[in-house]
Every structure is written in C-alpha cells, then in structure tokens.
Design a protein around this motif. Structure first.
Motif, PDB file in Angstrom:
ATOM      1  N   GLU A  63     -41.928 -52.446 -26.506  1.00  0.00           N
ATOM      2  CA  GLU A  63     -42.976 -53.349 -26.028  1.00  0.00           C
ATOM      3  C   GLU A  63     -43.914 -53.747 -27.172  1.00  0.00           C
ATOM      4  N   ALA A  64     -44.200 -52.785 -28.054  1.00  0.00           N
ATOM      5  CA  ALA A  64     -45.054 -53.091 -29.200  1.00  0.00           C
ATOM      6  C   ALA A  64     -44.397 -54.143 -30.084  1.00  0.00           C
ATOM      7  N   ARG A  65     -43.086 -53.982 -30.315  1.00  0.00           N
ATOM      8  CA  ARG A  65     -42.372 -54.946 -31.164  1.00  0.00           C
ATOM      9  C   ARG A  65     -42.425 -56.347 -30.550  1.00  0.00           C
ATOM     10  N   ALA A  66     -42.159 -56.447 -29.241  1.00  0.00           N
ATOM     11  CA  ALA A  66     -42.157 -57.753 -28.570  1.00  0.00           C
ATOM     12  C   ALA A  66     -43.543 -58.397 -28.630  1.00  0.00           C
ATOM     13  N   ALA A  67     -44.593 -57.587 -28.467  1.00  0.00           N
ATOM     14  CA  ALA A  67     -45.955 -58.131 -28.489  1.00  0.00           C
ATOM     15  C   ALA A  67     -46.331 -58.600 -29.889  1.00  0.00           C
ATOM     16  N   TRP A  68     -45.966 -57.837 -30.911  1.00  0.00           N
ATOM     17  CA  TRP A  68     -46.277 -58.270 -32.276  1.00  0.00           C
ATOM     18  C   TRP A  68     -45.482 -59.514 -32.668  1.00  0.00           C
ATOM     19  N   GLU A  69     -44.255 -59.605 -32.183  1.00  0.00           N
ATOM     20  CA  GLU A  69     -43.464 -60.810 -32.468  1.00  0.00           C
ATOM     21  C   GLU A  69     -44.108 -62.037 -31.824  1.00  0.00           C
ATOM     22  N   ARG A  70     -44.651 -61.857 -30.616  1.00  0.00           N
ATOM     23  CA  ARG A  70     -45.353 -62.973 -29.973  1.00  0.00           C
ATOM     24  C   ARG A  70     -46.618 -63.330 -30.752  1.00  0.00           C
ATOM     25  N   ALA A  71     -47.359 -62.321 -31.225  1.00  0.00           N
ATOM     26  CA  ALA A  71     -48.559 -62.580 -32.032  1.00  0.00           C
ATOM     27  C   ALA A  71     -48.194 -63.324 -33.308  1.00  0.00           C
ATOM     28  N   LEU A  72     -47.069 -62.951 -33.906  1.00  0.00           N
ATOM     29  CA  LEU A  72     -46.625 -63.590 -35.147  1.00  0.00           C
ATOM     30  C   LEU A  72     -46.314 -65.068 -34.911  1.00  0.00           C
ATOM     31  N   GLU A  73     -45.757 -65.383 -33.749  1.00  0.00           N
ATOM     32  CA  GLU A  73     -45.463 -66.785 -33.419  1.00  0.00           C
ATOM     33  C   GLU A  73     -46.736 -67.611 -33.305  1.00  0.00           C
ATOM     34  N   LEU A  74     -47.837 -66.961 -32.945  1.00  0.00           N
ATOM     35  CA  LEU A  74     -49.058 -67.694 -32.592  1.00  0.00           C
ATOM     36  C   LEU A  74     -50.049 -67.853 -33.736  1.00  0.00           C
ATOM     37  N   THR A  75     -49.876 -67.118 -34.839  1.00  0.00           N
ATOM     38  CA  THR A  75     -50.843 -67.231 -35.931  1.00  0.00           C
ATOM     39  C   THR A  75     -50.269 -68.029 -37.091  1.00  0.00           C
ATOM     40  N   GLN A  76     -51.146 -68.865 -37.693  1.00  0.00           N
ATOM     41  CA  GLN A  76     -50.735 -69.690 -38.822  1.00  0.00           C
ATOM     42  C   GLN A  76     -51.501 -69.324 -40.085  1.00  0.00           C
ATOM     43  N   GLN A  77     -52.124 -68.158 -40.056  1.00  0.00           N
ATOM     44  CA  GLN A  77     -52.880 -67.707 -41.226  1.00  0.00           C
ATOM     45  C   GLN A  77     -52.028 -66.694 -41.996  1.00  0.00           C
ATOM     46  N   ALA A  78     -51.816 -66.953 -43.274  1.00  0.00           N
ATOM     47  CA  ALA A  78     -50.876 -66.153 -44.062  1.00  0.00           C
ATOM     48  C   ALA A  78     -51.230 -64.662 -44.101  1.00  0.00           C
ATOM     49  N   PRO A  79     -52.473 -64.242 -44.385  1.00  0.00           N
ATOM     50  CA  PRO A  79     -52.760 -62.804 -44.412  1.00  0.00           C
ATOM     51  C   PRO A  79     -52.512 -62.115 -43.078  1.00  0.00           C
ATOM     52  N   GLU A  80     -52.859 -62.787 -41.970  1.00  0.00           N
ATOM     53  CA  GLU A  80     -52.611 -62.187 -40.664  1.00  0.00           C
ATOM     54  C   GLU A  80     -51.113 -62.078 -40.392  1.00  0.00           C
ATOM     55  N   ARG A  81     -50.363 -63.073 -40.819  1.00  0.00           N
ATOM     56  CA  ARG A  81     -48.912 -63.007 -40.635  1.00  0.00           C
ATOM     57  C   ARG A  81     -48.330 -61.821 -41.412  1.00  0.00           C
ATOM     58  N   ARG A  82     -48.779 -61.655 -42.645  1.00  0.00           N
ATOM     59  CA  ARG A  82     -48.275 -60.534 -43.441  1.00  0.00           C
ATOM     60  C   ARG A  82     -48.697 -59.195 -42.833  1.00  0.00           C
ATOM     61  N   PHE A  83     -49.905 -59.138 -42.283  1.00  0.00           N
ATOM     62  CA  PHE A  83     -50.371 -57.914 -41.644  1.00  0.00           C
ATOM     63  C   PHE A  83     -49.474 -57.559 -40.459  1.00  0.00           C
ATOM     64  N   ILE A  84     -49.183 -58.562 -39.611  1.00  0.00           N
ATOM     65  CA  ILE A  84     -48.332 -58.312 -38.439  1.00  0.00           C
ATOM     66  C   ILE A  84     -46.916 -57.941 -38.872  1.00  0.00           C
ATOM     67  N   GLU A  85     -46.413 -58.624 -39.888  1.00  0.00           N
ATOM     68  CA  GLU A  85     -45.076 -58.290 -40.400  1.00  0.00           C
ATOM     69  C   GLU A  85     -45.033 -56.839 -40.896  1.00  0.00           C
ATOM     70  N   GLY A  86     -46.124 -56.384 -41.515  1.00  0.00           N
ATOM     71  CA  GLY A  86     -46.199 -54.994 -41.956  1.00  0.00           C
ATOM     72  C   GLY A  86     -46.176 -54.035 -40.781  1.00  0.00           C
ATOM     73  N   ARG A  87     -46.887 -54.384 -39.696  1.00  0.00           N
ATOM     74  CA  ARG A  87     -46.880 -53.535 -38.504  1.00  0.00           C
ATOM     75  C   ARG A  87     -45.468 -53.476 -37.893  1.00  0.00           C
ATOM     76  N   LEU A  88     -44.778 -54.613 -37.898  1.00  0.00           N
ATOM     77  CA  LEU A  88     -43.420 -54.629 -37.366  1.00  0.00           C
ATOM     78  C   LEU A  88     -42.494 -53.726 -38.193  1.00  0.00           C
ATOM     79  N   LYS A  89     -42.708 -53.726 -39.491  1.00  0.00           N
ATOM     80  CA  LYS A  89     -41.862 -52.885 -40.340  1.00  0.00           C
ATOM     81  C   LYS A  89     -42.062 -51.407 -40.055  1.00  0.00           C
ATOM     82  N   THR A  90     -43.284 -51.025 -39.663  1.00  0.00           N
ATOM     83  CA  THR A  90     -43.534 -49.617 -39.371  1.00  0.00           C
ATOM     84  C   THR A  90     -42.729 -49.156 -38.157  1.00  0.00           C
ATOM     85  N   LEU A  91     -42.370 -50.107 -37.283  1.00  0.00           N
ATOM     86  CA  LEU A  91     -41.579 -49.749 -36.103  1.00  0.00           C
ATOM     87  C   LEU A  91     -40.113 -49.553 -36.424  1.00  0.00           C
ATOM     88  N   GLU A  92     -39.683 -50.076 -37.579  1.00  0.00           N
ATOM     89  CA  GLU A  92     -38.276 -49.960 -37.926  1.00  0.00           C
ATOM     90  C   GLU A  92     -37.915 -48.542 -38.353  1.00  0.00           C
TER      91      GLU A  92
END
Length: 411
Positions: free
Chosen positions: A382-411
């Motif tokens: 559920e965390a992965r799906a929610a972060w992926e949705r957040a990633l779709e919705l933000t167009q700011q580069a630092p926030e995108r990288r932050f979310i991508e980092g959080r997604l990597k922690t789930l891997e």
C-alpha cells in the motif's frame, strides 16, 4: 553587479526588479497592457543602450522612465492618425504630468495588490490576477496552486484587467475605514506568494527565495499600514517558516524533511522575531487562522529536537484551526500531528477518511502522508502504491527525487 556581462546584468535586474517596475508603470500609465508593453520595451532598449553607455546608477528608475516615455511617443504617433485624437491628447497630457519618485516605488506593489483585490472584481479572479501581475507567476503555476485549468485562470485574469480598466478602479491603498473588508484576500495573496516560494510547484529547485523574500517584505509593509492581529500572525508565520530555509535542502538541493533537519541551521533571529510577533498578536484577542498557524509553527520552532516537539499542543491548535476554517488540507496536517501523538494508525485512519470523501485526490502530499503511515505500519504494498500516486502528481524535481528515494527503501 560589476564584472557581469551587460546581458547578464539586464537579466538579473529583470529577475529582481521587473515586478516593482511594472507596478510603477501601471500606476503611471493607468493600464495593465500598456504597462506590460512599456516594461518589455524598456528592457529591450536596455540591452542595447547599456552595452553602449554602461549600466545606469539606478537601473530601476532608468527603466521606469524609458518605458513611460516609449509609451508616450507611441501614443503621440497614434494621435496623428486617429479619429479619437482628443481622447489620446487628454491621455497624453495626463501621462506627461504624472510624476513619481523613488519613495513612491516602494509602495507601488502594495497599491497594486489592493487594486487587484478590489471588491468590484470577481472574487475568484482577485488572487490569480495579483499572483500574475505582482509576482510574475505563470498562468500554469497559478492554476496548480488553485487546482484549476490554466485556460480558466487565464480567462479570469483577462476579465479582471478589463474590469479595472472599464470601471476605472483606483490604483491606491484604501482608506483605513475600507481596509478591513479588503484585508482577507490581500493576506491570502501574500501567503500564496510565500508558499510558492517556500515550496515551488514546479522546477528544479525546492525554494524560490525571491518570492519568499518579496512576500515577507509585503507583509512588513502591510503591518506598518495596519497592525492588526491577523497581519501580525501572517508575518510571524512566514518568518517562522523562513527561519528553517537553510536546513530544508542539502548542499546538492535535495529535500530534507522536518524531523531530519539540522536545527542548528535554523535562524534564531527570525524565530525570535516570529515568536514575539505571534505572542503580541495573541494577546490582542482578535486572532484568526494565520495566528493559529503561526502558533503551531512557533511550537515547532521552540523544540530543540524533533522528539521534544509538543505534539499534544500542536494537535490542540489544529483542533481550534479546523473549527475556525474547515479544510481538508488542515485535516491532513492535523492527521500528521495526530500520528506523532497517537501513532501512525490514527493518522492513516484520518487520511483515508479524507481521500474516501473524494477530497485531496490530486494533492500529492495526501498520498505521501498515506504512504508514510502505511510504511510505518509494515503495509509495504500500500505504501508503494501511494508513493507512486504521489510521484505522478508532483512536478517539482527535489520532491520527485525524495519520493523515488522512499520507493527505493521499499525494494
């Protein structure tokens, strides 16, 4: 600026001064479109003249004078070939007699804000017009701030400009008797400007210091004019948020969340000023949402570590704020505070209730909050799906990288 190539100096003056110059030109010319035309003409001429003659000692005054006289020359030429010559002659006489000084320029943006927030304008156009004309936000940036289509925002701005011109809305700060009814939208505008600078809606950088600095400057001007509790509250809120700016990003520009910030980098001077202002505002007893938000920010600022934050007090303040201004965004912020007080399940329950109602579906921070609560509870899919949705919705580069980092922690 000495040592910079002239082209770079012109660009820097445009970034730092163009909105003040435009505000003065609107006052002098009495027309938004004429003023914008004059602004661009003046900067175009500056590129050539400054190469030849050098950058003037006061670039802003030079650009105002150049833009104004360029418009006067154009109107003179038009007056020779038009049937409405008497009207143009009268307009020319008014333009030539209009006077200005450097002292006037400092207040022109405040005058322009009150003009854009005039009650004769449609309420849904006042803030977009101000953000566009006073702060140079693009139509797309304003649309994102309002969760609206760019075409809708553009139409509102065009209609508002026409209304100002046709109704001859005065370009002035209202009298003290008129100020209270005009104040709410002006405060809202200033805070929207600050928020766009504090966390830019798009782009490669998280922070736009030019906008946060300008919003705080306008807040100080407004407080000098009207030292009301909510004006103090807004200025305190901006100062307390601004105090954290040095700690909000890494040296490479990456986002650092509040709990992980180095609090020794927070500005003690801004915190002291902000806390003193909010204490003064609260003692006056006529406070509203800006004072309550500033009080919350002050509780954060007074905690030397994230663990020492008084979360029960923050939840209590959010309870009061939610009663004063019911809002799904306030609910979301309260959910984050509640999670710190009562655990992630309490926060997740509230966020899912907000989303189930259909609120904040397109707000990336709501999905980021849900993702974080799910992660803390071990619900990783559920965390992965929610972060992926957040990633779709933000167009700011630092926030995108932050979310991508959080997604990597789930891997």
């Amino acid at each position: 600026m000495p040592g910079l190539p002239v082209q770079a100096q012109v660009e820097r003056v445009y970034r730092e001064e163009s909105r003040r110059i435009l505000a003065t030109l609107i006052r002098l010319l009495g027309d938004f479109d004429l003023a914008e035309e004059a602004l661009h003409e003046a900067f175009f001429i500056a590129v050539e003249r400054w190469q030849r003659d050098g950058v003037p000692a006061n670039p802003r005054a030079w650009l105002v004078s150049t833009g104004r006289f360029k418009v006067i020359d154009a109107l003179r030429r038009r007056a020779r070939f038009t049937a409405s010559q008497p009207l143009l002659v009268a307009q020319l006489e008014a333009l030539e007699q209009a006077d200005w000084s450097e002292e006037d320029v400092e207040d022109d943006r405040l005058r322009l804000i009150f003009t854009c927030c005039h009650p004769a304008l449609a309420s849904d156009a006042q803030v977009p017009l101000t953000l566009r004309e006073v702060c140079d936000l693009t139509t797309e940036e304003i649309a994102r701030a309002f969760l609206s289509a760019p075409a809708t925002i553009a139409q509102r701005i065009v209609r508002a400009k026409a209304k100002i011109r046709d109704a001859k809305i005065p370009y002035q700060v209202p009298s003290l008797a008129e100020l209270p009814e005009r104040l709410d939208n002006v405060l809202r505008v200033i805070y929207l400007v600050f928020n766009e600078g504090y966390s830019a809606s798009v782009g490669e950088t998280l922070i736009r210091e030019d906008l946060t600095r300008e919003a705080i400057r306008l807040g100080r001007l407004l407080m000098e004019l009207l030292p009301e509790p909510e004006v103090m509250g807004l200025l305190a809120l901006m100062l307390l948020h601004e105090s954290r700016r040095p700690a909000r990003t890494s040296a490479s520009g990456e986002l650092i969340v509040l709990d992980e910030q180095d609090r020794s980098l927070w500005s003690a001077e801004l915190i002291a000023e902000g806390c003193a202002l909010i204490e003064r505002a609260l003692t006056l007893g006529r406070f509203g949402p800006y004072c309550l938000q500033a009080a919350i920010a002050a509780v954060h600022a007074e905690a030397s570590t994230a663990e020492q934050t008084d979360w029960p007090q923050i939840v209590g303040l959010y309870d009061v704020l939610l009663r004063a201004v019911p809002s799904p965004v306030v609910e979301l912020n309260r959910a984050a505070a509640l999670a710190r007080r009562d655990g992630p399940l309490a926060g997740l329950t509230l966020v899912e209730r907000i989303l189930a109602r259909g609120d904040l579906q397109d707000y990336h921070l709501a999905h980021s909050a849900r993702a974080e609560f799910c992660r803390q509870l071990g619900r990783f899919d559920e965390a992965r799906a929610a972060w992926e949705r957040a990633l779709e919705l933000t167009q700011q580069a630092p926030e995108r990288r932050f979310i991508e980092g959080r997604l990597k922690t789930l891997e």
